[in-house]
Motif scaffolding. Structure first.
Motif, PDB file in Angstrom:
ATOM      1  N   VAL A   1       1.181  -2.188 -11.115  1.00  0.00           N
ATOM      2  CA  VAL A   1       0.786  -0.779 -11.154  1.00  0.00           C
ATOM      3  C   VAL A   1      -0.128  -0.434  -9.977  1.00  0.00           C
ATOM      4  O   VAL A   1      -1.093  -1.142  -9.693  1.00  0.00           O
ATOM      5  N   LYS A   2       0.183   0.631  -9.295  1.00  0.00           N
ATOM      6  CA  LYS A   2      -0.685   1.228  -8.286  1.00  0.00           C
ATOM      7  C   LYS A   2      -0.618   2.737  -8.457  1.00  0.00           C
ATOM      8  O   LYS A   2       0.465   3.278  -8.720  1.00  0.00           O
ATOM      9  N   PRO A   3      -1.726   3.469  -8.282  1.00  0.00           N
ATOM     10  CA  PRO A   3      -3.075   2.927  -8.123  1.00  0.00           C
ATOM     11  C   PRO A   3      -3.509   2.180  -9.381  1.00  0.00           C
ATOM     12  O   PRO A   3      -2.843   2.271 -10.407  1.00  0.00           O
TER      13      PRO A   3
ATOM     14  N   VAL B   1      -4.177  14.896  -8.853  1.00  0.00           N
ATOM     15  CA  VAL B   1      -4.223  16.025  -7.928  1.00  0.00           C
ATOM     16  C   VAL B   1      -3.108  15.848  -6.909  1.00  0.00           C
ATOM     17  O   VAL B   1      -2.667  14.725  -6.620  1.00  0.00           O
ATOM     18  N   LYS B   2      -2.636  16.939  -6.349  1.00  0.00           N
ATOM     19  CA  LYS B   2      -1.418  16.926  -5.544  1.00  0.00           C
ATOM     20  C   LYS B   2      -1.484  15.951  -4.378  1.00  0.00           C
ATOM     21  O   LYS B   2      -0.509  15.265  -4.062  1.00  0.00           O
ATOM     22  N   TYR B   3      -2.630  15.868  -3.708  1.00  0.00           N
ATOM     23  CA  TYR B   3      -2.700  15.046  -2.494  1.00  0.00           C
ATOM     24  C   TYR B   3      -2.731  13.544  -2.776  1.00  0.00           C
ATOM     25  O   TYR B   3      -2.456  12.726  -1.916  1.00  0.00           O
ATOM     26  N   SER B   4      -3.075  13.146  -3.988  1.00  0.00           N
ATOM     27  CA  SER B   4      -3.286  11.733  -4.292  1.00  0.00           C
ATOM     28  C   SER B   4      -1.965  10.958  -4.246  1.00  0.00           C
ATOM     29  O   SER B   4      -0.991  11.325  -4.905  1.00  0.00           O
ATOM     30  N   SER B   5      -1.935   9.875  -3.484  1.00  0.00           N
ATOM     31  CA  SER B   5      -0.718   9.079  -3.315  1.00  0.00           C
ATOM     32  C   SER B   5      -0.343   8.356  -4.605  1.00  0.00           C
ATOM     33  O   SER B   5      -1.202   8.040  -5.429  1.00  0.00           O
ATOM     34  N   ILE B   6       0.941   8.063  -4.737  1.00  0.00           N
ATOM     35  CA  ILE B   6       1.437   7.404  -5.946  1.00  0.00           C
ATOM     36  C   ILE B   6       1.848   5.967  -5.629  1.00  0.00           C
ATOM     37  O   ILE B   6       2.017   5.595  -4.468  1.00  0.00           O
ATOM     38  N   GLY B   7       2.009   5.181  -6.674  1.00  0.00           N
ATOM     39  CA  GLY B   7       2.487   3.820  -6.496  1.00  0.00           C
ATOM     40  C   GLY B   7       3.989   3.802  -6.242  1.00  0.00           C
ATOM     41  O   GLY B   7       4.739   4.574  -6.850  1.00  0.00           O
ATOM     42  N   ALA B   8       4.419   2.942  -5.332  1.00  0.00           N
ATOM     43  CA  ALA B   8       5.848   2.840  -5.019  1.00  0.00           C
ATOM     44  C   ALA B   8       6.616   2.306  -6.229  1.00  0.00           C
ATOM     45  O   ALA B   8       6.161   1.379  -6.904  1.00  0.00           O
TER      46      ALA B   8
ATOM     47  N   ASN C   1      -3.894   9.937   0.748  1.00  0.00           N
ATOM     48  CA  ASN C   1      -3.738  11.367   0.506  1.00  0.00           C
ATOM     49  C   ASN C   1      -2.361  11.873   0.934  1.00  0.00           C
ATOM     50  O   ASN C   1      -2.228  12.980   1.453  1.00  0.00           O
ATOM     51  N   ASP C   2      -1.330  11.052   0.722  1.00  0.00           N
ATOM     52  CA  ASP C   2       0.025  11.422   1.119  1.00  0.00           C
ATOM     53  C   ASP C   2       0.852  11.978  -0.033  1.00  0.00           C
ATOM     54  O   ASP C   2       2.073  12.120   0.081  1.00  0.00           O
TER      55      ASP C   2
ATOM     56  N   PHE D   1       6.597  10.344   2.659  1.00  0.00           N
ATOM     57  CA  PHE D   1       5.859   9.112   2.383  1.00  0.00           C
ATOM     58  C   PHE D   1       5.418   9.012   0.922  1.00  0.00           C
ATOM     59  O   PHE D   1       5.963   8.243   0.154  1.00  0.00           O
ATOM     60  N   GLN D   2       4.414   9.734   0.532  1.00  0.00           N
ATOM     61  CA  GLN D   2       3.916   9.850  -0.846  1.00  0.00           C
ATOM     62  C   GLN D   2       3.224   8.610  -1.411  1.00  0.00           C
ATOM     63  O   GLN D   2       2.301   8.735  -2.204  1.00  0.00           O
ATOM     64  N   VAL D   3       3.639   7.414  -1.052  1.00  0.00           N
ATOM     65  CA  VAL D   3       3.126   6.217  -1.717  1.00  0.00           C
ATOM     66  C   VAL D   3       1.789   5.776  -1.125  1.00  0.00           C
ATOM     67  O   VAL D   3       1.396   6.201  -0.034  1.00  0.00           O
ATOM     68  N   VAL D   4       1.083   4.909  -1.873  1.00  0.00           N
ATOM     69  CA  VAL D   4      -0.223   4.419  -1.426  1.00  0.00           C
ATOM     70  C   VAL D   4      -0.071   3.697  -0.084  1.00  0.00           C
ATOM     71  O   VAL D   4       0.949   3.072   0.191  1.00  0.00           O
ATOM     72  N   SER D   5      -1.096   3.790   0.728  1.00  0.00           N
ATOM     73  CA  SER D   5      -1.060   3.250   2.085  1.00  0.00           C
ATOM     74  C   SER D   5      -1.632   1.835   2.118  1.00  0.00           C
ATOM     75  O   SER D   5      -2.134   1.321   1.117  1.00  0.00           O
TER      76      SER D   5
END
Length: 476
Positions: free
Chosen positions: A325-327, A312-319, A279-280, A286-290
């Protein structure tokens, strides 16, 4: 300038959920809250809950929302109502929104319930799960096969503190297998699976040892023959000791020990780990998936809206530096990716019930291939929202004759003529390359027409039009 016209027949069918409101109380002592509560009740309002954080009551619309409260109410705000077009209209209001979105009715009609499938849940606690009405059927049918607390071994099963979020695992569990006995709403599809529970996260603080507990829990579950595990916890920043915080560059699928353990589980142990992406998304740093969601063969899940399937805004993105591909996929959640991942875990369970001989990566592939963005994935939603109908067709070897993807070229703008679609919102992903999103745009269709202008730096734009995907290839 080249103009491209696209005509797609669509019919709009609207459906509205019951309206709810938040009634915000002016700051003051507890007496103000008590007075407002009493007046709302006298006005016939059905009070759903009270939030201490928000200093607000949530109520239904079946009452007079203009009671004589003088200056005790700060504001009254409606809760968002999800309006659906034909593709997203309610097929069965006894299914939660996320199950509706993935067309879970196709699974339920087949009688698939995940029976006999072992599901592990690694989370922050299962406080009073044995008293939770939405999980009662699991306890009544002896479907909980093992429980282990790696944080506080002396703590009894289902103990802890709600103040520290020790009930987070229950909410996750709802989305895998829960159903409400009063409303009969079903939240998860794996209602007859067997469960193995592990508490590895301490809600009182964040420290690196929790990652070690998670690795230990994976090894424990592997020893018990558990092949499907939901992980709705992850680690990035916010540790008690700031020196322990990760940097975005660490989420490369190999630098973090927890990520490496998750990859071993997938490639060497045949385990399908379904992990919340994180949720970054709103975090500028940060922003990317943990971790462990950055592991290549973990099935990482992001979060979308319901009517419009935007990130949605809180959902982290793939680096952007990942070569995969992530997520992997995404689905609806209004509260965090923690509650998107378990929906997909339940989906994986019924796939394994139908075809027990499938490998973990074959199950993952079935889910990914059913995503609405499969032909045009991105680092916001991955391959998109899975479709249970498509999964069943793939498993039954039925040919997919749908022509749902089209590429067109344009230099500066595209004019779309979308028949029968008016005053609806369309999601567009403008990308700097084949995968990575520059910006997400939600455009309203007016008089069945919409015009797109190439944003600076965009190489591609993916336009999501109901059951159609239009990939615009921008030319210089």
């Amino acid at each position: 300038m080249r103009l491209v016209f696209l005509s797609i027949l669509m019919q709009v069918n609207t459906c509205f959920a019951q309206q709810k409101y938040w009634v915000y109380v002016n700051s003051g002592d507890l007496r103000n809250k008590t007075i407002v509560e009493e007046v709302l009740k006298n006005a016939g309002c059905e009070i759903i809950s009270y939030s201490t954080w928000l200093n607000s009551f949530s109520v239904t619309s079946n009452c007079d929302l203009t009671p004589p409260l003088t200056n005790l109410i700060d504001s009254i705000r409606p809760v968002a109502v999800y309006k659906q077009n034909k593709l997203h209209s309610r097929v069965n209001e006894k299914l939660a929104f996320a199950l509706e979105q993935i067309n879970a009715q196709a699974i339920i009609q087949r009688g698939l319930t995940g029976i006999g499938v072992k599901i592990g849940i690694i989370d922050g606690g299962f406080l009073e799960a044995d008293k939770d009405p939405r999980l009662a059927h699991l306890f009544e049918n002896n479907q909980i096969k093992a429980y282990r607390d790696f944080v506080t071994p002396a703590l009894g099963p289902y103990e802890g503190s709600k103040h520290y979020g020790d009930n987070h695992g229950n909410q996750v569990w709802h989305m895998i297998a829960g159903k409400d006995p009063e409303t009969e709403v079903q939240f998860g599809v794996a209602t007859e699976a067997n469960f193995y529970l592990a508490r590895t996260d301490d809600g009182r603080t964040d420290f690196r040892a929790e990652e070690d507990y998670l690795v230990a829990a994976l090894e424990w579950m592997d020893s018990l023959g558990v092949k499907l595990v939901n992980i709705s916890i992850g680690y990035s920043i916010g540790f008690e000791n700031p020196m322990e915080n990760y940097k975005p560059k660490d989420m490369d699928g190999q630098s973090v020990a927890l990520t490496r353990a998750a990859q071993i589980a997938a490639t060497d142990k045949g385990m399908l780990l379904v992990a919340a992406g994180g949720n970054d998304g709103n975090n500028e740093y940060f922003q990317v998936v943990s971790t462990p969601a950055d592991a290549k063969d973990v099935l990482t899940v992001g979060a979308t809206g319901y009517k419009t399937w935007q990130k949605v805004k809180y959902s982290s993105i793939g680096a952007e530096f990942l070569n995969y591909v992530k997520p992997d996929v995404s689905c609806f959640s209004s509260q965090g990716t923690s509650f998107s991942a378990p929906v997909i875990t339940g989906l994986a369970a019924v796939i394994w019930e139908k075809e027990p001989k499938l490998t973990n990566l074959e199950v993952k592939d079935l889910i990914v291939r059913s995503g609405h963005l499969f032909n045009s994935p991105n680092n916001y939603l991955g391959y998109g929202v899975p479709d249970a109908t498509q999964i069943i067709r793939q498993m039954d070897n039925e040919p997919d004759t749908a022509d749902s993807y089209k590429e067109v070229e344009s230099r500066k703008n595209v004019k779309l003529n979308i028949a029968d679609l008016n005053n609806e919102r369309v999601v567009i992903f403008h990308k700097k390359d084949q995968i990575n999103v520059l910006q997400q745009q939600i455009e309203k269709v007016t008089n069945s027409k919409m015009r797109l202008i190439k944003p600076p730096g965009a190489v591609r734009s993916t336009v999501v039009l109901d059951e159609k995907i239009l990939e615009i290839l921008w030319k210089d």
